[in-house]
Design a protein around this motif. Sequence first.
Motif, PDB file in Angstrom:
ATOM      1  N   LYS A   3       0.837  -1.202   0.000  1.00 20.61           N
ATOM      2  CA  LYS A   3       0.000   0.000   0.000  1.00 20.61           C
ATOM      3  C   LYS A   3       0.869   1.248   0.000  1.00 20.61           C
ATOM      4  O   LYS A   3       0.534   2.229  -0.664  1.00 20.61           O
ATOM      5  CB  LYS A   3      -0.933   0.012   1.213  1.00 20.61           C
ATOM      6  CG  LYS A   3      -2.153  -0.825   1.035  1.00 20.61           C
ATOM      7  CD  LYS A   3      -3.132  -0.580   2.152  1.00 20.61           C
ATOM      8  CE  LYS A   3      -4.414  -1.336   1.879  1.00 20.61           C
ATOM      9  NZ  LYS A   3      -5.441  -1.041   2.854  1.00 20.61           N
ATOM     10  N   LEU A   4       1.956   1.216   0.737  1.00 16.26           N
ATOM     11  CA  LEU A   4       2.861   2.359   0.784  1.00 16.26           C
ATOM     12  C   LEU A   4       3.490   2.606  -0.578  1.00 16.26           C
ATOM     13  O   LEU A   4       3.554   3.741  -1.049  1.00 16.26           O
ATOM     14  CB  LEU A   4       3.952   2.138   1.846  1.00 16.26           C
ATOM     15  CG  LEU A   4       4.960   3.265   2.015  1.00 16.26           C
ATOM     16  CD1 LEU A   4       4.273   4.552   2.448  1.00 16.26           C
ATOM     17  CD2 LEU A   4       6.016   2.867   3.021  1.00 16.26           C
ATOM     18  N   VAL A   5       3.923   1.539  -1.234  1.00 19.15           N
ATOM     19  CA  VAL A   5       4.530   1.651  -2.566  1.00 19.15           C
ATOM     20  C   VAL A   5       3.523   2.210  -3.559  1.00 19.15           C
ATOM     21  O   VAL A   5       3.825   3.143  -4.306  1.00 19.15           O
ATOM     22  CB  VAL A   5       5.069   0.275  -3.044  1.00 19.15           C
ATOM     23  CG1 VAL A   5       5.464   0.320  -4.509  1.00 19.15           C
ATOM     24  CG2 VAL A   5       6.255  -0.146  -2.188  1.00 19.15           C
ATOM     25  N   TYR A   9       4.064   5.923  -5.462  1.00 21.69           N
ATOM     26  CA  TYR A   9       4.135   6.014  -6.923  1.00 21.69           C
ATOM     27  C   TYR A   9       2.852   6.595  -7.517  1.00 21.69           C
ATOM     28  O   TYR A   9       2.907   7.390  -8.467  1.00 21.69           O
ATOM     29  CB  TYR A   9       4.450   4.644  -7.534  1.00 21.69           C
ATOM     30  CG  TYR A   9       5.899   4.263  -7.379  1.00 21.69           C
ATOM     31  CD1 TYR A   9       6.846   4.642  -8.318  1.00 21.69           C
ATOM     32  CD2 TYR A   9       6.326   3.521  -6.285  1.00 21.69           C
ATOM     33  CE1 TYR A   9       8.173   4.293  -8.181  1.00 21.69           C
ATOM     34  CE2 TYR A   9       7.657   3.166  -6.134  1.00 21.69           C
ATOM     35  CZ  TYR A   9       8.584   3.556  -7.081  1.00 21.69           C
ATOM     36  OH  TYR A   9       9.898   3.214  -6.946  1.00 21.69           O
ATOM     37  N   GLY A  10       1.710   6.210  -6.973  1.00 21.50           N
ATOM     38  CA  GLY A  10       0.443   6.746  -7.454  1.00 21.50           C
ATOM     39  C   GLY A  10       0.346   8.247  -7.228  1.00 21.50           C
ATOM     40  O   GLY A  10      -0.100   8.995  -8.109  1.00 21.50           O
ATOM     41  N   GLU A  15       0.661  13.863  -9.116  1.00 23.69           N
ATOM     42  CA  GLU A  15       1.293  15.191  -9.069  1.00 23.69           C
ATOM     43  C   GLU A  15       1.830  15.582 -10.440  1.00 23.69           C
ATOM     44  O   GLU A  15       1.696  16.735 -10.858  1.00 23.69           O
ATOM     45  CB  GLU A  15       2.416  15.222  -8.022  1.00 23.69           C
ATOM     46  CG  GLU A  15       1.930  15.108  -6.590  1.00 23.69           C
ATOM     47  CD  GLU A  15       1.013  16.247  -6.171  1.00 23.69           C
ATOM     48  OE1 GLU A  15       1.257  17.402  -6.573  1.00 23.69           O
ATOM     49  OE2 GLU A  15       0.038  15.970  -5.446  1.00 23.69           O
ATOM     50  N   GLU A  16       2.419  14.646 -11.137  1.00 24.07           N
ATOM     51  CA  GLU A  16       2.927  14.893 -12.489  1.00 24.07           C
ATOM     52  C   GLU A  16       1.773  15.245 -13.435  1.00 24.07           C
ATOM     53  O   GLU A  16       1.883  16.163 -14.252  1.00 24.07           O
ATOM     54  CB  GLU A  16       3.678  13.660 -12.994  1.00 24.07           C
ATOM     55  CG  GLU A  16       4.325  13.821 -14.335  1.00 24.07           C
ATOM     56  CD  GLU A  16       5.587  14.667 -14.329  1.00 24.07           C
ATOM     57  OE1 GLU A  16       6.078  15.006 -15.410  1.00 24.07           O
ATOM     58  OE2 GLU A  16       6.091  15.007 -13.237  1.00 24.07           O
ATOM     59  N   ALA A  17       0.672  14.530 -13.305  1.00 25.74           N
ATOM     60  CA  ALA A  17      -0.500  14.796 -14.152  1.00 25.74           C
ATOM     61  C   ALA A  17      -1.052  16.188 -13.881  1.00 25.74           C
ATOM     62  O   ALA A  17      -1.419  16.910 -14.818  1.00 25.74           O
ATOM     63  CB  ALA A  17      -1.572  13.740 -13.905  1.00 25.74           C
ATOM     64  N   LEU A  18      -1.109  16.572 -12.607  1.00 28.82           N
ATOM     65  CA  LEU A  18      -1.578  17.913 -12.264  1.00 28.82           C
ATOM     66  C   LEU A  18      -0.650  18.982 -12.827  1.00 28.82           C
ATOM     67  O   LEU A  18      -1.104  19.974 -13.404  1.00 28.82           O
ATOM     68  CB  LEU A  18      -1.675  18.077 -10.747  1.00 28.82           C
ATOM     69  CG  LEU A  18      -2.871  17.479 -10.045  1.00 28.82           C
ATOM     70  CD1 LEU A  18      -2.747  17.648  -8.529  1.00 28.82           C
ATOM     71  CD2 LEU A  18      -4.164  18.107 -10.525  1.00 28.82           C
ATOM     72  N   ILE A  92      -0.482   0.283  -8.168  1.00 25.16           N
ATOM     73  CA  ILE A  92      -0.177   1.693  -8.426  1.00 25.16           C
ATOM     74  C   ILE A  92      -1.236   2.301  -9.338  1.00 25.16           C
ATOM     75  O   ILE A  92      -1.745   3.401  -9.077  1.00 25.16           O
ATOM     76  CB  ILE A  92       1.233   1.841  -9.043  1.00 25.16           C
ATOM     77  CG1 ILE A  92       2.301   1.460  -8.022  1.00 25.16           C
ATOM     78  CG2 ILE A  92       1.455   3.266  -9.551  1.00 25.16           C
ATOM     79  CD1 ILE A  92       3.694   1.275  -8.609  1.00 25.16           C
ATOM     80  N   CYS A  93      -1.583   1.590 -10.395  1.00 24.86           N
ATOM     81  CA  CYS A  93      -2.610   2.080 -11.330  1.00 24.86           C
ATOM     82  C   CYS A  93      -3.957   2.232 -10.626  1.00 24.86           C
ATOM     83  O   CYS A  93      -4.646   3.241 -10.808  1.00 24.86           O
ATOM     84  CB  CYS A  93      -2.742   1.139 -12.521  1.00 24.86           C
ATOM     85  SG  CYS A  93      -1.357   1.209 -13.659  1.00 24.86           S
TER      86      CYS A  93
END
Length: 182
Positions: A3-5, A9-10, A15-18, A92-93
């Motif tokens: 869950k942490l991973v 990454y998610g 953040e990159e998408a924003l 992640i997805c």
Amino acid sequence: MAKLVSKIYGDALFEEALEKQEVDALFEEVKALLSIWHENEDLAGLLDNPKIGKEDKTGIIKEVFSGRISDTLLFFLIIIVEKGRQKEINAICNYFISTVREYKKIGVAHVTSAVELKADQKAQLEKKLLETTSYVEFEMNYSVDPAIIGGLVIRIGDRVIDSSIKTQIYELRRSLSKLQLT
């Protein structure tokens, strides 16, 4: 740990998408990637194979996805593979998709009925859900289960609204069994 991973990454992808103003595009791409991932278990198995080096795995990612997905998502997948987190791609997805849904106030409703609902009934139900929740849109999933006899069972996240005849009969039976006759 998983869950942490997936969260780390998610969140990074979100953040990159924003930042790049690609939330909608990446949302659709990641949903498509997830379905491709489920349909091609051989690809996941290939990337999980410890006998294949990271360079070869990133080459596979480039060969399979280059030109088919955005550079943002392609480079993101390469980073995941380089960090040895390819087993977490599914999680992640899913985390990214749920984060975008929350950001865009998109709810996911699972509706079970005893018989197939008509189009106008589905539209009325979705309208009612939009009026009674804070969501601005719903992804509706319908299923039929004759065992509920009648009524509906609606699940949104961890909330369940059960107006099925089966549950009403069960509750009535429970209430009657508590009665003591004198």
